[in-house]
Design a protein around this motif. Structure first.
Motif, short mmCIF file in Angstrom:
data_model
loop_
_atom_site.label_atom_id
_atom_site.label_comp_id
_atom_site.label_asym_id
_atom_site.label_seq_id
_atom_site.Cartn_x
_atom_site.Cartn_y
_atom_site.Cartn_z
N GLN A 102 0.83 -1.20 0.00
CA GLN A 102 0.00 0.00 0.00
C GLN A 102 0.87 1.26 0.00
O GLN A 102 0.57 2.23 -0.69
N MET A 103 1.96 1.24 0.78
CA MET A 103 2.85 2.40 0.83
C MET A 103 3.58 2.60 -0.50
O MET A 103 3.86 3.73 -0.90
N MET A 104 3.90 1.53 -1.20
CA MET A 104 4.65 1.60 -2.45
C MET A 104 3.78 1.96 -3.64
O MET A 104 4.29 2.34 -4.69
N LYS A 105 2.48 1.85 -3.50
CA LYS A 105 1.58 2.12 -4.61
C LYS A 105 1.80 3.54 -5.13
O LYS A 105 1.78 4.51 -4.38
N GLY A 106 2.07 3.64 -6.42
CA GLY A 106 2.33 4.93 -7.04
C GLY A 106 3.81 5.29 -7.04
O GLY A 106 4.21 6.29 -7.63
N HIS A 107 4.62 4.49 -6.41
CA HIS A 107 6.07 4.74 -6.34
C HIS A 107 6.86 3.53 -6.81
O HIS A 107 7.94 3.25 -6.31
N GLU A 108 6.32 2.81 -7.79
CA GLU A 108 6.94 1.58 -8.25
C GLU A 108 8.34 1.81 -8.82
O GLU A 108 9.25 1.01 -8.60
N SER A 109 8.53 2.91 -9.53
CA SER A 109 9.85 3.16 -10.12
C SER A 109 10.90 3.41 -9.03
O SER A 109 12.05 3.00 -9.16
N HIS A 110 10.50 4.04 -7.93
CA HIS A 110 11.42 4.26 -6.82
C HIS A 110 11.78 2.94 -6.14
O HIS A 110 12.92 2.73 -5.74
N ALA A 111 10.80 2.06 -6.03
CA ALA A 111 11.05 0.74 -5.44
C ALA A 111 12.04 -0.04 -6.31
O ALA A 111 12.96 -0.68 -5.80
N ASP A 112 11.85 0.04 -7.63
CA ASP A 112 12.77 -0.65 -8.55
C ASP A 112 14.20 -0.13 -8.41
O ASP A 112 15.15 -0.90 -8.40
N LYS A 113 14.33 1.17 -8.30
CA LYS A 113 15.67 1.77 -8.14
C LYS A 113 16.33 1.30 -6.85
O LYS A 113 17.52 1.00 -6.82
N GLY A 114 15.55 1.24 -5.78
CA GLY A 114 16.08 0.77 -4.50
C GLY A 114 16.50 -0.68 -4.55
O GLY A 114 17.54 -1.06 -4.01
N VAL A 115 15.71 -1.51 -5.21
CA VAL A 115 16.04 -2.93 -5.36
C VAL A 115 17.31 -3.08 -6.17
O VAL A 115 18.19 -3.87 -5.82
N ASP A 116 17.42 -2.33 -7.26
CA ASP A 116 18.62 -2.40 -8.10
C ASP A 116 19.86 -1.96 -7.32
O ASP A 116 20.91 -2.60 -7.38
N LYS A 117 19.72 -0.87 -6.60
CA LYS A 117 20.86 -0.33 -5.85
C LYS A 117 21.30 -1.30 -4.76
O LYS A 117 22.51 -1.52 -4.57
N SER A 118 20.36 -1.89 -4.06
CA SER A 118 20.73 -2.83 -2.99
C SER A 118 21.35 -4.09 -3.57
O SER A 118 22.29 -4.64 -3.01
N GLY A 119 20.84 -4.56 -4.70
CA GLY A 119 21.43 -5.73 -5.34
C GLY A 119 22.84 -5.47 -5.82
O GLY A 119 23.73 -6.33 -5.69
N ASP A 120 23.07 -4.29 -6.36
CA ASP A 120 24.42 -3.91 -6.79
C ASP A 120 25.37 -3.84 -5.59
O ASP A 120 26.54 -4.24 -5.69
N PHE A 121 24.87 -3.36 -4.47
CA PHE A 121 25.68 -3.29 -3.25
C PHE A 121 26.10 -4.69 -2.80
O PHE A 121 27.26 -4.93 -2.48
N VAL A 122 25.14 -5.61 -2.79
CA VAL A 122 25.45 -6.98 -2.39
C VAL A 122 26.44 -7.62 -3.35
O VAL A 122 27.39 -8.28 -2.94
N ASP A 123 26.24 -7.41 -4.65
CA ASP A 123 27.17 -7.94 -5.64
C ASP A 123 28.58 -7.39 -5.43
O ASP A 123 29.57 -8.11 -5.55
N ASP A 124 28.65 -6.11 -5.11
CA ASP A 124 29.95 -5.48 -4.88
C ASP A 124 30.64 -6.08 -3.65
O ASP A 124 31.82 -6.41 -3.69
N LYS A 125 29.88 -6.23 -2.57
CA LYS A 125 30.46 -6.75 -1.33
C LYS A 125 30.86 -8.22 -1.43
O LYS A 125 31.80 -8.65 -0.78
N THR A 126 30.13 -8.99 -2.25
CA THR A 126 30.45 -10.42 -2.40
C THR A 126 31.29 -10.69 -3.64
O THR A 126 31.54 -11.84 -3.97
#
Length: 63
Positions: free
Chosen positions: A9-33
């Motif tokens: 419900q909180m993410m509704k209307g902010h899907e593109s921001h959620a995608d950016k956050g998911v991408d950024k966090s995944g890149d961080f994990v890939d970098d650390k590992t």
């Protein structure tokens, strides 16, 4: 109402921001590992985008 429903419900209307956050966090994990778990990270990113974001609709052409 479950926690997952509240998050959706909180993410509704902010899907593109959620995608950016998911991408950024995944890149961080890939970098650390050093890319050791990149396949698993990519799978997790896709599932999170399906759940909270655009589901990859921006990146993938529609049939």
């Amino acid at each position: 109402m479950s926690m997952m429903d509240k998050l959706k419900q909180m993410m509704k209307g902010h899907e593109s921001h959620a995608d950016k956050g998911v991408d950024k966090s995944g890149d961080f994990v890939d970098d650390k590992t050093q890319g050791k778990y990149s396949g698993q990270v990519d799978t997790g990113q896709d599932k999170l985008k399906d759940e909270f974001g655009t589901g990859g609709r921006e990146d993938r052409p529609q049939p």
